[in-house]
Design a protein around this motif. Sequence first.
Motif, PDB file in Angstrom:
ATOM      1  N   LEU A   1       5.420  13.931 -11.699  1.00 39.54           N
ATOM      2  CA  LEU A   1       5.852  13.909 -13.086  1.00 39.54           C
ATOM      3  C   LEU A   1       4.846  14.621 -13.988  1.00 39.54           C
ATOM      4  CD1 LEU A   1       7.305  10.308 -13.478  1.00 39.54           C
ATOM      5  CD2 LEU A   1       8.563  12.442 -13.519  1.00 39.54           C
ATOM      6  N   LYS A   2       3.560  14.429 -13.744  1.00 42.39           N
ATOM      7  CA  LYS A   2       2.533  15.144 -14.524  1.00 42.39           C
ATOM      8  C   LYS A   2       2.619  16.646 -14.310  1.00 42.39           C
ATOM      9  CE  LYS A   2      -0.884  11.429 -14.686  1.00 42.39           C
ATOM     10  NZ  LYS A   2      -2.187  10.984 -14.219  1.00 42.39           N
ATOM     11  N   MET A   3       2.856  17.043 -13.054  1.00 42.63           N
ATOM     12  CA  MET A   3       2.952  18.468 -12.756  1.00 42.63           C
ATOM     13  C   MET A   3       4.181  19.068 -13.449  1.00 42.63           C
ATOM     14  SD  MET A   3       1.813  18.499  -8.744  1.00 42.63           S
ATOM     15  CE  MET A   3       2.501  20.067  -8.423  1.00 42.63           C
TER      16      MET A   3
ATOM     17  N   SER B   1       0.834  -1.196   0.000  1.00 41.64           N
ATOM     18  CA  SER B   1       0.000   0.000   0.000  1.00 41.64           C
ATOM     19  C   SER B   1       0.871   1.249   0.000  1.00 41.64           C
ATOM     20  CB  SER B   1      -0.913  -0.010   1.234  1.00 41.64           C
ATOM     21  OG  SER B   1      -1.609   1.195   1.340  1.00 41.64           O
ATOM     22  N   ASN B   2       1.919   1.244   0.810  1.00 33.86           N
ATOM     23  CA  ASN B   2       2.827   2.394   0.845  1.00 33.86           C
ATOM     24  C   ASN B   2       3.530   2.594  -0.496  1.00 33.86           C
ATOM     25  OD1 ASN B   2       2.171   2.933   3.482  1.00 33.86           O
ATOM     26  ND2 ASN B   2       3.933   1.831   4.332  1.00 33.86           N
TER      27      ASN B   2
ATOM     28  N   ARG C   1       4.209   5.534  -5.636  1.00 28.42           N
ATOM     29  CA  ARG C   1       4.118   5.539  -7.097  1.00 28.42           C
ATOM     30  C   ARG C   1       3.103   6.585  -7.564  1.00 28.42           C
ATOM     31  NH1 ARG C   1       1.738   0.489  -9.938  1.00 28.42           N
ATOM     32  NH2 ARG C   1       2.975  -0.503  -8.332  1.00 28.42           N
ATOM     33  N   ARG C   2       1.971   6.638  -6.891  1.00 26.56           N
ATOM     34  CA  ARG C   2       0.938   7.611  -7.267  1.00 26.56           C
ATOM     35  C   ARG C   2       1.466   9.046  -7.113  1.00 26.56           C
ATOM     36  NH1 ARG C   2      -3.476   5.829  -4.291  1.00 26.56           N
ATOM     37  NH2 ARG C   2      -2.983   7.296  -2.649  1.00 26.56           N
ATOM     38  N   LEU C   3       2.175   9.310  -5.993  1.00 25.08           N
ATOM     39  CA  LEU C   3       2.731  10.648  -5.788  1.00 25.08           C
ATOM     40  C   LEU C   3       3.806  10.968  -6.826  1.00 25.08           C
ATOM     41  CD1 LEU C   3       3.043  10.824  -1.889  1.00 25.08           C
ATOM     42  CD2 LEU C   3       1.519  12.159  -3.349  1.00 25.08           C
ATOM     43  N   ALA C   4       4.635   9.972  -7.137  1.00 27.03           N
ATOM     44  CA  ALA C   4       5.674  10.196  -8.150  1.00 27.03           C
ATOM     45  C   ALA C   4       5.047  10.492  -9.513  1.00 27.03           C
ATOM     46  CB  ALA C   4       6.591   8.989  -8.227  1.00 27.03           C
TER      47      ALA C   4
END
Length: 151
Positions: free
Chosen positions: A144-146, A131-132, A137-140
């Motif tokens: 990257l999108k930002m 889960s962590n 991965r979601r934050l990374a």
Amino acid sequence: YEQQRQVLIRVKQIFGLDDDPEPQPNAASNASPEQGGEQGPGQEDAAASAGADAAASIRNRFPHITARQWEAREPVRQLLENILTHQAELCEGLRRAILKDSLKGPSPFERAAEISPDYSEELLKRRVQESNLREVRRLANLLLKMKRAER
């Protein structure tokens, strides 16, 4: 039932407990054949009288067994008593060995087993770690999108 009867007959033959077809005497005449006769009342010591009392009480509990049958059963009783005594000694020795080992403390293998996590806890830890990692991965991906959006 026939096989059970044959096994019973075989066991009785092995231990010498063949049934006598003689008529059974009543309980009063069978109570204690050892008490009369050769010895006077002052010649018995306390242990022998206690043994005779115990034998008489057992015979009173089983009045259908004759004195001859008691004599036939005595070697078998002695054999079983010896077996039980031997087993009791083995158990006592094993108990003492376990007590001695427990007083020495746990072995390195026992310590490692105590320290190692339980299997149910291990599954929970894996789920938390996964889960962590998903969160990282979601934050990374979001970062990257930002970063792409800034360009």
